[in-house]
Write a protein that holds these residues in place. Structure first.
Motif, mmCIF file in Angstrom:
data_model
loop_
_atom_site.group_PDB
_atom_site.id
_atom_site.type_symbol
_atom_site.label_atom_id
_atom_site.label_comp_id
_atom_site.label_asym_id
_atom_site.label_seq_id
_atom_site.Cartn_x
_atom_site.Cartn_y
_atom_site.Cartn_z
ATOM 1 N N PRO A 63 36.964 55.485 37.502
ATOM 2 C CA PRO A 63 38.319 55.313 38.013
ATOM 3 C C PRO A 63 38.501 54.020 38.784
ATOM 4 O O PRO A 63 37.544 53.288 39.047
ATOM 5 N N GLY A 64 39.745 53.754 39.162
ATOM 6 C CA GLY A 64 40.050 52.592 39.966
ATOM 7 C C GLY A 64 39.743 52.813 41.432
ATOM 8 O O GLY A 64 39.307 53.894 41.849
ATOM 9 N N ALA A 65 39.969 51.791 42.247
ATOM 10 C CA ALA A 65 39.703 51.864 43.682
ATOM 11 C C ALA A 65 40.490 53.013 44.305
ATOM 12 O O ALA A 65 41.677 53.190 44.029
ATOM 13 N N GLY A 66 39.812 53.780 45.139
ATOM 14 C CA GLY A 66 40.442 54.912 45.789
ATOM 15 C C GLY A 66 40.535 56.146 44.919
ATOM 16 O O GLY A 66 41.063 57.173 45.352
ATOM 17 N N GLY A 67 40.004 56.070 43.694
ATOM 18 C CA GLY A 67 40.125 57.176 42.757
ATOM 19 C C GLY A 67 38.812 57.898 42.524
ATOM 20 O O GLY A 67 37.747 57.497 43.000
ATOM 21 N N ASN A 68 38.902 58.980 41.773
ATOM 22 C CA ASN A 68 37.727 59.770 41.392
ATOM 23 C C ASN A 68 38.045 60.490 40.089
ATOM 24 O O ASN A 68 39.012 60.140 39.399
ATOM 25 N N SER A 69 37.277 61.484 39.741
ATOM 26 C CA SER A 69 37.423 62.157 38.447
ATOM 27 C C SER A 69 38.800 62.770 38.237
ATOM 28 O O SER A 69 39.277 62.865 37.097
ATOM 29 N N LEU A 70 39.448 63.197 39.321
ATOM 30 C CA LEU A 70 40.768 63.805 39.174
ATOM 31 C C LEU A 70 41.782 62.815 38.609
ATOM 32 O O LEU A 70 42.776 63.208 37.992
ATOM 33 N N SER A 71 41.523 61.514 38.779
ATOM 34 C CA SER A 71 42.436 60.494 38.264
ATOM 35 C C SER A 71 42.625 60.603 36.753
ATOM 36 O O SER A 71 43.640 60.140 36.214
ATOM 37 N N TRP A 72 41.662 61.215 36.064
ATOM 38 C CA TRP A 72 41.680 61.284 34.601
ATOM 39 C C TRP A 72 42.245 62.601 34.080
ATOM 40 O O TRP A 72 42.067 62.909 32.890
ATOM 41 N N HIS A 73 42.931 63.365 34.913
ATOM 42 C CA HIS A 73 43.318 64.713 34.489
ATOM 43 C C HIS A 73 44.279 64.715 33.305
ATOM 44 O O HIS A 73 44.353 65.700 32.565
ATOM 45 N N ARG A 74 45.011 63.637 33.085
ATOM 46 C CA ARG A 74 45.908 63.574 31.933
ATOM 47 C C ARG A 74 45.190 63.152 30.640
ATOM 48 O O ARG A 74 45.814 63.097 29.584
ATOM 49 N N HIS A 75 43.918 62.833 30.736
ATOM 50 C CA HIS A 75 43.187 62.288 29.590
ATOM 51 C C HIS A 75 42.031 63.161 29.110
ATOM 52 O O HIS A 75 41.686 63.120 27.928
ATOM 53 N N VAL A 76 41.404 63.906 30.021
ATOM 54 C CA VAL A 76 40.106 64.516 29.697
ATOM 55 C C VAL A 76 40.187 65.574 28.600
ATOM 56 O O VAL A 76 39.279 65.666 27.773
ATOM 57 N N ALA A 77 41.240 66.376 28.569
ATOM 58 C CA ALA A 77 41.299 67.437 27.558
ATOM 59 C C ALA A 77 41.331 66.849 26.153
ATOM 60 O O ALA A 77 40.576 67.272 25.270
ATOM 61 N N ARG A 78 42.200 65.851 25.933
ATOM 62 C CA ARG A 78 42.293 65.237 24.606
ATOM 63 C C ARG A 78 41.015 64.460 24.278
ATOM 64 O O ARG A 78 40.518 64.533 23.144
ATOM 65 N N LEU A 79 40.463 63.722 25.232
ATOM 66 C CA LEU A 79 39.211 63.020 24.983
ATOM 67 C C LEU A 79 38.103 64.005 24.616
ATOM 68 O O LEU A 79 37.301 63.754 23.710
ATOM 69 N N GLY A 80 38.077 65.128 25.320
ATOM 70 C CA GLY A 80 37.024 66.113 25.099
ATOM 71 C C GLY A 80 37.075 66.764 23.734
ATOM 72 O O GLY A 80 36.067 67.307 23.261
ATOM 73 N N GLU A 81 38.232 66.728 23.076
ATOM 74 C CA GLU A 81 38.320 67.250 21.714
ATOM 75 C C GLU A 81 37.579 66.349 20.734
ATOM 76 O O GLU A 81 37.165 66.798 19.660
ATOM 77 N N ALA A 82 37.421 65.091 21.093
ATOM 78 C CA ALA A 82 36.828 64.111 20.180
ATOM 79 C C ALA A 82 35.382 63.775 20.514
ATOM 80 O O ALA A 82 34.572 63.540 19.602
ATOM 81 N N VAL A 83 35.057 63.732 21.809
ATOM 82 C CA VAL A 83 33.739 63.256 22.234
ATOM 83 C C VAL A 83 33.302 64.001 23.497
ATOM 84 O O VAL A 83 34.131 64.573 24.206
ATOM 85 N N PRO A 84 32.001 63.988 23.816
ATOM 86 C CA PRO A 84 31.576 64.468 25.137
ATOM 87 C C PRO A 84 32.154 63.552 26.216
ATOM 88 O O PRO A 84 32.254 62.338 26.021
ATOM 89 N N VAL A 85 32.519 64.116 27.339
ATOM 90 C CA VAL A 85 33.142 63.357 28.421
ATOM 91 C C VAL A 85 32.337 63.533 29.710
ATOM 92 O O VAL A 85 31.976 64.649 30.081
ATOM 93 N N VAL A 86 32.070 62.420 30.357
ATOM 94 C CA VAL A 86 31.420 62.424 31.668
ATOM 95 C C VAL A 86 32.291 61.612 32.612
ATOM 96 O O VAL A 86 32.498 60.416 32.398
ATOM 97 N N ALA A 87 32.838 62.250 33.634
ATOM 98 C CA ALA A 87 33.648 61.554 34.637
ATOM 99 C C ALA A 87 32.821 61.398 35.907
ATOM 100 O O ALA A 87 32.192 62.356 36.369
ATOM 101 N N VAL A 88 32.828 60.192 36.442
ATOM 102 C CA VAL A 88 31.986 59.862 37.597
ATOM 103 C C VAL A 88 32.860 59.636 38.827
ATOM 104 O O VAL A 88 33.880 58.939 38.758
ATOM 105 N N ASP A 89 32.449 60.218 39.946
ATOM 106 C CA ASP A 89 33.031 59.875 41.241
ATOM 107 C C ASP A 89 32.191 58.733 41.821
ATOM 108 O O ASP A 89 31.062 58.966 42.271
ATOM 109 N N PRO A 90 32.680 57.503 41.804
ATOM 110 C CA PRO A 90 31.844 56.389 42.272
ATOM 111 C C PRO A 90 31.476 56.516 43.751
ATOM 112 O O PRO A 90 32.284 56.968 44.574
ATOM 113 N N VAL A 91 30.271 56.097 44.095
ATOM 114 C CA VAL A 91 29.913 56.014 45.503
ATOM 115 C C VAL A 91 30.820 54.976 46.167
ATOM 116 O O VAL A 91 31.205 53.985 45.558
#
Length: 295
Positions: A63-91
């Motif tokens: 994600p971008g600055a100030g963001g985490n895995s929740l930032s991708w909530h509009r994308h993960v379901a559709r991405l997950g239909e096509a490929v394995p998905v790993v979302a990272v909360d950056p340190v």
């Protein structure tokens, strides 16, 4: 001095309050098959979430600055239909990770990401980075050029000097986020910031007020560095990006990236992933599919 360079919440209570909002958001908005775990790195324990298909080269979301895995909530379901998905909360960002050591520059973050992938047993990955996360993805490609299968960059940082216009946009968005919801949604249009219309992310933003971020500002990537990014790369830029002149950046990337595809998305700004979530997701899936078909 070292302690001042480590991002953290102002208190344990503030961190607990944030994580409560964060966890509720993930439980409500993310796919139910989410697997969450913490992996050890030299910069501190890093929270990751896995979902989607169980086979194939995974997509790793940054994600971008100030963001985490929740930032991708509009994308993960559709991405997950096509490929394995790993979302990272950056340190160093608010989320489930906990920074324990200072970050000096992009090389530190590249090594950190490599440690995360190693801990997860991921030999190759399709990296997708938004803004600051895009800069990390490029730094990682320079650090470990054979590890990324593709890179997708969404209005990435590191392609121009941070301007006063961008800082004004960030500050104005933060102030707008404190206003009542009806006014906040109207301001979203004026500021060209679709994040302000996302009530779930705005609840998280309010809980972020007690987080102190201490990560380095991305310097502009040099021509030599861009020429060294040999991995297939898709760059999606917001036509009205507040960070830089999208047309100039697009021209530069088309000239310098050895295996790059660049698209300027009409009407979008730096809020590209939320302004055009379906376009971003479908372009990413198509790019990955085309690249793997050629491999």
């Amino acid at each position: 001095m070292t302690e001042q360079r480590i991002s953290a919440f102002t208190s344990d209570r503030a961190r607990a309050a944030y994580l409560a909002v964060y966890t509720r958001g993930l439980d409500r908005l993310w796919p139910v098959d989410r697997q969450s775990l913490d992996v050890a790195t030299s910069l501190g324990p890093t929270r990751v979430h896995r979902t989607g298909r169980g086979d194939g080269v995974p997509v790793v979301l940054l994600p971008g600055a100030g963001g985490n895995s929740l930032s991708w909530h509009r994308h993960v379901a559709r991405l997950g239909e096509a490929v394995p998905v790993v979302a990272v909360d950056p340190v160093g960002e608010p989320g489930g990770s906990d920074q324990r050591a200072p970050v000096g520059d992009g090389r530190d973050l590249a090594r950190w990401l490599d440690e995360v992938l190693t801990a997860l047993g991921i030999e190759r990955a399709h990296l997708v980075g938004c803004s600051y996360g895009g800069w990390i993805a490029v730094r990682h490609a320079l650090h470990a050029p054979n590890r990324a299968a593709t890179i997708t960059l969404l209005d990435p940082a590191g392609f121009g000097r941070i301007t006063g216009r961008f800082l004004f946009w960030v500050i104005a968005g933060g102030l707008a986020g404190l206003t009542p919801a009806p006014l906040r949604r109207r301001l979203a249009r004026w500021l060209r910031n679709a994040t302000l219309r996302d009530d779930d992310l705005m609840r998280l933003a309010a809980a972020t007020m007690r987080f102190r971020r201490r990560l380095p500002t991305p310097p502009t990537l040099t021509d030599a560095e861009l020429r060294a990014v040999t991995v297939p790369t898709l760059v999606l830029l917001g036509e009205r990006s507040q960070m830089y002149d999208a047309g100039q950046v697009a021209d530069r990337l088309r000239r310098l990236l050895p295996d790059g595809r660049v698209e300027v998305v009409p009407g979008a700004g730096h809020d590209l992933p939320l302004h055009s979530p379906d376009l971003v997701t479908e372009r990413t899936i198509a790019f990955i599919g085309q690249t793997e078909a050629l491999a």
